[in-house]
Design an enzyme around this catalytic site. Structure first.
Site, PDB file in Angstrom:
ATOM      1  N   ASP A  75     -10.359  -0.255  -5.556  1.00 31.56           N
ATOM      2  CA  ASP A  75     -10.825   0.982  -6.151  1.00 31.56           C
ATOM      3  C   ASP A  75      -9.743   2.014  -5.803  1.00 31.56           C
ATOM      4  O   ASP A  75      -9.586   3.023  -6.409  1.00 31.56           O
ATOM      5  CB  ASP A  75     -12.116   1.218  -5.998  1.00 31.56           C
ATOM      6  CG  ASP A  75     -12.508   1.170  -4.568  1.00 31.56           C
ATOM      7  OD1 ASP A  75     -11.771   0.853  -3.695  1.00 31.56           O
ATOM      8  OD2 ASP A  75     -13.753   1.155  -4.068  1.00 31.56           O
TER       9      ASP A  75
ATOM     10  N   ASP B 259     -15.673  -5.579  -2.539  1.00 32.77           N
ATOM     11  CA  ASP B 259     -16.129  -4.594  -1.981  1.00 32.77           C
ATOM     12  C   ASP B 259     -16.236  -3.575  -3.246  1.00 32.77           C
ATOM     13  O   ASP B 259     -16.163  -2.300  -2.822  1.00 32.77           O
ATOM     14  CB  ASP B 259     -15.906  -4.204  -0.745  1.00 32.77           C
ATOM     15  CG  ASP B 259     -14.442  -3.868  -0.577  1.00 32.77           C
ATOM     16  OD1 ASP B 259     -13.716  -4.092  -1.640  1.00 32.77           O
ATOM     17  OD2 ASP B 259     -13.770  -2.908   0.080  1.00 32.77           O
TER      18      ASP B 259
ATOM     19  N   ARG C  51       0.970  -1.102  -0.019  1.00 30.02           N
ATOM     20  CA  ARG C  51      -0.011  -0.035  -0.008  1.00 30.02           C
ATOM     21  C   ARG C  51       0.935   1.214   0.101  1.00 30.02           C
ATOM     22  O   ARG C  51       1.744   1.376   0.914  1.00 30.02           O
ATOM     23  CB  ARG C  51      -0.794  -0.247   1.074  1.00 30.02           C
ATOM     24  CG  ARG C  51      -1.837  -0.991   1.160  1.00 30.02           C
ATOM     25  CD  ARG C  51      -2.928  -1.038   2.328  1.00 30.02           C
ATOM     26  NE  ARG C  51      -3.856  -1.967   2.183  1.00 30.02           N
ATOM     27  CZ  ARG C  51      -3.945  -3.163   3.201  1.00 30.02           C
ATOM     28  NH1 ARG C  51      -3.129  -3.253   3.967  1.00 30.02           N
ATOM     29  NH2 ARG C  51      -4.745  -4.350   2.767  1.00 30.02           N
TER      30      ARG C  51
ATOM     31  N   ARG D 137     -13.043  -5.778   5.706  1.00 28.77           N
ATOM     32  CA  ARG D 137     -13.270  -4.472   6.152  1.00 28.77           C
ATOM     33  C   ARG D 137     -14.382  -3.794   6.340  1.00 28.77           C
ATOM     34  O   ARG D 137     -14.895  -4.128   7.227  1.00 28.77           O
ATOM     35  CB  ARG D 137     -12.667  -3.801   4.772  1.00 28.77           C
ATOM     36  CG  ARG D 137     -11.718  -2.293   5.101  1.00 28.77           C
ATOM     37  CD  ARG D 137     -11.132  -1.647   4.052  1.00 28.77           C
ATOM     38  NE  ARG D 137      -9.818  -2.517   3.757  1.00 28.77           N
ATOM     39  CZ  ARG D 137      -8.706  -2.329   4.272  1.00 28.77           C
ATOM     40  NH1 ARG D 137      -8.686  -1.298   5.406  1.00 28.77           N
ATOM     41  NH2 ARG D 137      -7.494  -2.990   3.803  1.00 28.77           N
TER      42      ARG D 137
ATOM     43  N   THR E 158      -9.609  -8.367  -4.583  1.00 26.86           N
ATOM     44  CA  THR E 158      -9.573  -8.269  -3.217  1.00 26.86           C
ATOM     45  C   THR E 158     -10.474  -9.278  -2.429  1.00 26.86           C
ATOM     46  O   THR E 158     -11.619  -9.373  -3.161  1.00 26.86           O
ATOM     47  CB  THR E 158      -9.986  -6.860  -2.642  1.00 26.86           C
ATOM     48  OG1 THR E 158     -10.395  -6.799  -1.151  1.00 26.86           O
ATOM     49  CG2 THR E 158     -11.214  -6.220  -3.370  1.00 26.86           C
TER      50      THR E 158
HETATM   51  O1  F6P Z   1      -8.507  -5.508   2.069  1.00 26.36           O
HETATM   52  C1  F6P Z   1      -8.115  -6.768   2.559  1.00 26.36           C
HETATM   53  C2  F6P Z   1      -7.934  -7.129   3.856  1.00 26.36           C
HETATM   54  O2  F6P Z   1      -7.644  -8.209   4.183  1.00 26.36           O
HETATM   55  C3  F6P Z   1      -9.296  -6.648   4.768  1.00 26.36           C
HETATM   56  O3  F6P Z   1     -10.213  -7.709   4.608  1.00 26.36           O
HETATM   57  C4  F6P Z   1      -8.638  -6.459   6.120  1.00 26.36           C
HETATM   58  O4  F6P Z   1      -9.448  -5.450   6.771  1.00 26.36           O
HETATM   59  C5  F6P Z   1      -7.391  -5.650   5.752  1.00 26.36           C
HETATM   60  O5  F6P Z   1      -7.105  -6.085   4.401  1.00 26.36           O
HETATM   61  C6  F6P Z   1      -6.065  -6.204   6.522  1.00 26.36           C
HETATM   62  O6  F6P Z   1      -5.196  -5.249   6.295  1.00 26.36           O
HETATM   63  P1  F6P Z   1      -3.677  -5.563   6.785  1.00 26.36           P
HETATM   64  O7  F6P Z   1      -3.337  -6.926   6.038  1.00 26.36           O
HETATM   65  O8  F6P Z   1      -2.729  -4.401   6.454  1.00 26.36           O
HETATM   66  O9  F6P Z   1      -3.695  -6.024   8.242  1.00 26.36           O
END
Ligand code: F6P
Length: 327
Positions: A104, A131, A73, A173, A127
């Protein structure tokens, strides 16, 4: 001179990205293009981690979850100065097209990038949260659902042996899709998602009557978006006198051997993206609706929040309606 095309993964990785990379290399070469990998998402675009890819890079990766080229990210890509560096890096190698596997937010970043640099892009919704508005399916969802199914099936074994309530928290999420489909397909007693809402206290009479009729375990599937898994477990203990445990499935939902469906969808999405570029598409997102692919603009995709299909919501509302007389 051959056209040069690159691919990158952005945001949370999903199972299905590696099959997409395999198809990307093989199909780009078949269409007489030169394929490139960008490592670590937009960060790699900025740091010039852009390298030619060949058949040997994708040999044997079909069965692996995650992504061989890494994902990230990127905060830096939100700044135009870094996007300029990224565009210069692509231009220096003569790359004019970029496929982005992501969500998105990544596609909105790419739209800006396209407007500023003229470098074409195609977004492939990827994803586990499912969503993204405009598409019924995002790469990785089927594999995640399979993992959740296996986990709940296993939890059911111990729940039924020990007379307990299990509150199982799924990812997603802000979206309840994973929890909804998993609750329906695993025969759960309770499903809590933001799209349906409601108060779990409404189930007290129903569940108490089930207990007095002999029920000796409960499975409650709760979306992480509800942020109340612990509260639900406490409720089982205090209000129903039922020992409860919380299982947060967490990142196991994001890994694992890609399902057949995700492998196939990866192949189809990537093929559609490359064919689209060759047909002159310059900035689009591929959406899959009603069993068909279509190119949409980024505005189509971000104009509304994603909504779970009404039919599924109705099914879940009906299935998980408190019903004191169901035994
Ligand atoms: O968007 C994918 C996701 O796995 C979500 O379901 C979750 O809330 C988030 O990413 C977790 O993010 P991270 O891997 O940064 O903890």
């Amino acid at each position: 001179m051959k056209q040069k095309i690159a691919i990158l993964c952005s945001g949370g990785d999903v199972s299905g990205m590696n099959p997409a990379l395999k198809r990307f290399v093989e199909y780009a070469i078949a269409r007489d293009m030169e394929p490139y990998f960008v490592y670590h998402g937009f960060e790699g675009l900025i740091d010039n981690k852009i390298v030619p890819s060949t058949y040997s890079d994708v040999a044997g990766i079909m069965t692996r979850g995650g992504t061989k080229i890494g994902s990230a990210r990127s905060e830096r890509f939100k700044e135009s100065s870094y996007r300029r560096i990224a565009a210069d890096n692509l231009r220096a190698q003569g790359i004019t097209m970029l496929i982005v596997l992501g969500g998105d937010g990544s596609f909105m970043g790419m739209e800006k990038f396209y407007r500023e640099s003229g470098i074409s892009f195609c977004g492939i919704p990827s994803t586990i949260d499912n969503d993204i508005n405009g598409t019924d399916y995002c790469l990785g969802v089927d594999t995640a659902l399979g993992i959740i199914k296996n986990s709940i099936d296993q939890i059911r074994d111990t729940a039924s042996s020990f007379r307990r309530a299990f509150v199982i928290e799924t990812m997603g999420r802000n979206c309840g899709y994973l929890a909804l489909v998993s609750a329906l397909t695993s025969g759960a007693e309770l499903c809590l998602i933001p799209e349906i809402g409601g108060d779990f206290n409404d189930y007290k009479e129903d569940f108490a009557s089930q207990i007095s009729s002999g029920r000796d375990y409960f499975i409650a599937v709760v979306s992480e978006a509800m942020k109340n898994s612990d509260t639900v477990a406490e409720w089982f203990e205090k209000e129903l006198g039922f020992e409860a445990r919380v299982t947060v499935l967490g990142h196991i939902q994001r890994g694992g051997n890609p399902s057949v469906y995700d492998r196939l969808m990866a192949y189809r999405f990537v093929t559609y993206a490359i064919d689209g570029f060759l047909a002159g598409k310059t900035h689009s997102v591929i959406c899959y609706t009603k069993s068909h692919f279509a190119f949409k603009t980024i505005d189509d995709v971000v104009s509304h929040p994603y909504r779970i299909d009404d039919e599924l919501l109705t099914l879940a509302r009906e299935q998980f309606r408190p019903s004191p007389h169901r035994t």
